[in-house]
Design a protein around this motif. Structure first.
Motif, PDB file in Angstrom:
ATOM      1  N   HIS A 105       0.823  -1.202   0.000  1.00 63.38           N
ATOM      2  CA  HIS A 105       0.000   0.000   0.000  1.00 63.38           C
ATOM      3  C   HIS A 105       0.860   1.256   0.000  1.00 63.38           C
ATOM      4  CE1 HIS A 105      -3.285   2.740   0.770  1.00 63.38           C
ATOM      5  NE2 HIS A 105      -2.668   3.189   1.872  1.00 63.38           N
ATOM      6  N   THR A 106       1.953   1.240   0.753  1.00 69.45           N
ATOM      7  CA  THR A 106       2.823   2.421   0.808  1.00 69.45           C
ATOM      8  C   THR A 106       3.440   2.712  -0.551  1.00 69.45           C
ATOM      9  OG1 THR A 106       3.326   2.011   3.139  1.00 69.45           O
ATOM     10  CG2 THR A 106       4.860   3.396   1.920  1.00 69.45           C
ATOM     11  N   GLU A 107       3.871   1.670  -1.244  1.00 69.42           N
ATOM     12  CA  GLU A 107       4.467   1.869  -2.572  1.00 69.42           C
ATOM     13  C   GLU A 107       3.428   2.420  -3.548  1.00 69.42           C
ATOM     14  OE1 GLU A 107       7.640  -0.674  -4.976  1.00 69.42           O
ATOM     15  OE2 GLU A 107       5.630  -1.586  -5.074  1.00 69.42           O
ATOM     16  N   PHE A 108       2.242   1.827  -3.530  1.00 68.74           N
ATOM     17  CA  PHE A 108       1.163   2.337  -4.383  1.00 68.74           C
ATOM     18  C   PHE A 108       0.848   3.791  -4.059  1.00 68.74           C
ATOM     19  CE2 PHE A 108      -3.357   3.374  -3.868  1.00 68.74           C
ATOM     20  CZ  PHE A 108      -3.699   3.603  -5.201  1.00 68.74           C
ATOM     21  N   LEU A 109       0.702   4.122  -2.788  1.00 69.98           N
ATOM     22  CA  LEU A 109       0.309   5.469  -2.388  1.00 69.98           C
ATOM     23  C   LEU A 109       1.358   6.497  -2.788  1.00 69.98           C
ATOM     24  CD1 LEU A 109      -1.952   6.984  -0.930  1.00 69.98           C
ATOM     25  CD2 LEU A 109      -0.655   6.701   1.196  1.00 69.98           C
ATOM     26  N   THR A 110       2.633   6.126  -2.672  1.00 72.82           N
ATOM     27  CA  THR A 110       3.709   7.044  -3.080  1.00 72.82           C
ATOM     28  C   THR A 110       3.611   7.372  -4.560  1.00 72.82           C
ATOM     29  OG1 THR A 110       5.176   6.182  -1.357  1.00 72.82           O
ATOM     30  CG2 THR A 110       6.208   7.338  -3.199  1.00 72.82           C
TER      31      THR A 110
END
Length: 318
Positions: A105-110
């Motif tokens: 999720h963090t990679e997607f959100l970035t």
């Protein structure tokens, strides 16, 4: 869908037999035989839109790459029907769908936030528009100036490790254009015989007659740079019958820039010199598609005086 087969024989349960689908990669490798797209934000940062290795890819539902739409103004004709009085190109709207994903999720959100910021920068009117640039397999490229309108809302049920943004871009000028301008330079350091396309300096005047070819599908709006020493310039487009005269003395190395879209005249210190044109007859003319017969005269020219004519061809389609 996989085929699920199960059976129960002799009271002994046999586990289901799973027949998997043929493997198809979700994001295929980059196909260089297809057009490539890059978005250049108002700060000049390039964002490739066709490389899945970055964590996002363009979906094959792009809209807005075709010919310009026109609004026709017509008057009733006494013999029936109507006659078109004016054809006005209207602003273009492009829909550019992007699938964005990440392993976490963090990679997607970035990635989602970075792309959203890059596009929404162009909504700020104190910054220049963004540029959507299309590269063809033969190496040619065209671009269009765009501002962000909408799209980063997300899809229902998505937004954890992937989501889709249907980016809507607004193009004030609906025409696509070349990436680099075409520039013609005229000047001479000493009197000599006319040698096309370079004019001669004779009797204190730089005289130029040239056939300027506009390869685009629409009018192109040139920018003139006049460098002294001289007293002014008269520029005429015989193809359109339009002309303008600028009267303003320049010393060696001083420059005046004449822009035709929007119509502006700037002096050596950036001062407005629009008043120095021959109003009301002055027309800061454009170049029609195809051949344009152009001539100009730089009055009071001395060694070192020159004229640069620069324009960007514009096209109906990407």
């Amino acid at each position: 869908m996989p085929l699920i087969v199960s059976r129960q024989a002799g009271g002994v349960y046999t586990p289901p037999v799973l027949t998997p689908d043929p493997y198809v990669p979700l994001f295929p490798p980059l196909d260089t035989t297809r057009p490539l797209a890059v978005y250049i934000d108002p700060l000049g940062v390039e964002w490739p839109l066709s490389d899945p290795g970055l964590g996002w890819a363009t979906i094959d539902e792009v809209e807005g790459l075709g010919a310009v739409e026109y609004e026709l103004t017509a008057d009733p004709h006494p013999r029936g029907g109507s006659r078109v009085r004016h054809s006005q190109p209207v602003s273009r709207v492009l829909n550019w769908p992007l699938l964005i994903w990440g392993d976490t999720h963090t990679e997607f959100l970035t990635r989602w936030r970075a792309l959203a910021r890059a596009f929404t920068l162009a909504r700020r009117l104190n910054l220049p528009p963004g540029r959507l640039r299309i590269f063809r397999p033969d190496g040619s490229a065209r671009e269009i100036l765009v501002r962000y309108q909408s799209g980063f809302r997300g899809e229902p049920g998505a937004g954890f490790t992937e989501d889709t943004a249907i980016v809507v871009l607004y193009a004030e000028d609906p025409y696509w254009r070349d990436v680099k301008p075409l520039t013609l330079s005229y000047g001479s350091a000493a009197p000599r015989r006319f040698l096309s396309p370079f004019p001669s300096v004779s009797s204190g005047r730089v005289l130029g007659e040239a056939e300027v070819w506009n390869p685009g599908d629409a009018d192109a709006w040139p920018e003139w740079t006049l460098t002294g020493p001289c007293d002014g310039i008269t520029a005429t487009n015989h193809t359109t019958g339009e002309a303008f005269t600028l009267t303003y003395p320049l010393t060696a190395g001083q420059k005046v820039t004449i822009t035709t879209d929007p119509p502006t005249v700037r002096g050596p210190a950036g001062q407005v010199l629009t008043w120095a044109l021959n109003w009301p007859g002055a027309v800061l003319w454009g170049l029609e598609p195809g051949l344009n017969d152009v001539d100009f005269a730089v009055v009071g020219a001395q060694a070192g005086a020159s004229v640069d004519l620069s324009f960007v061809p514009r096209y109906e389609t990407a």
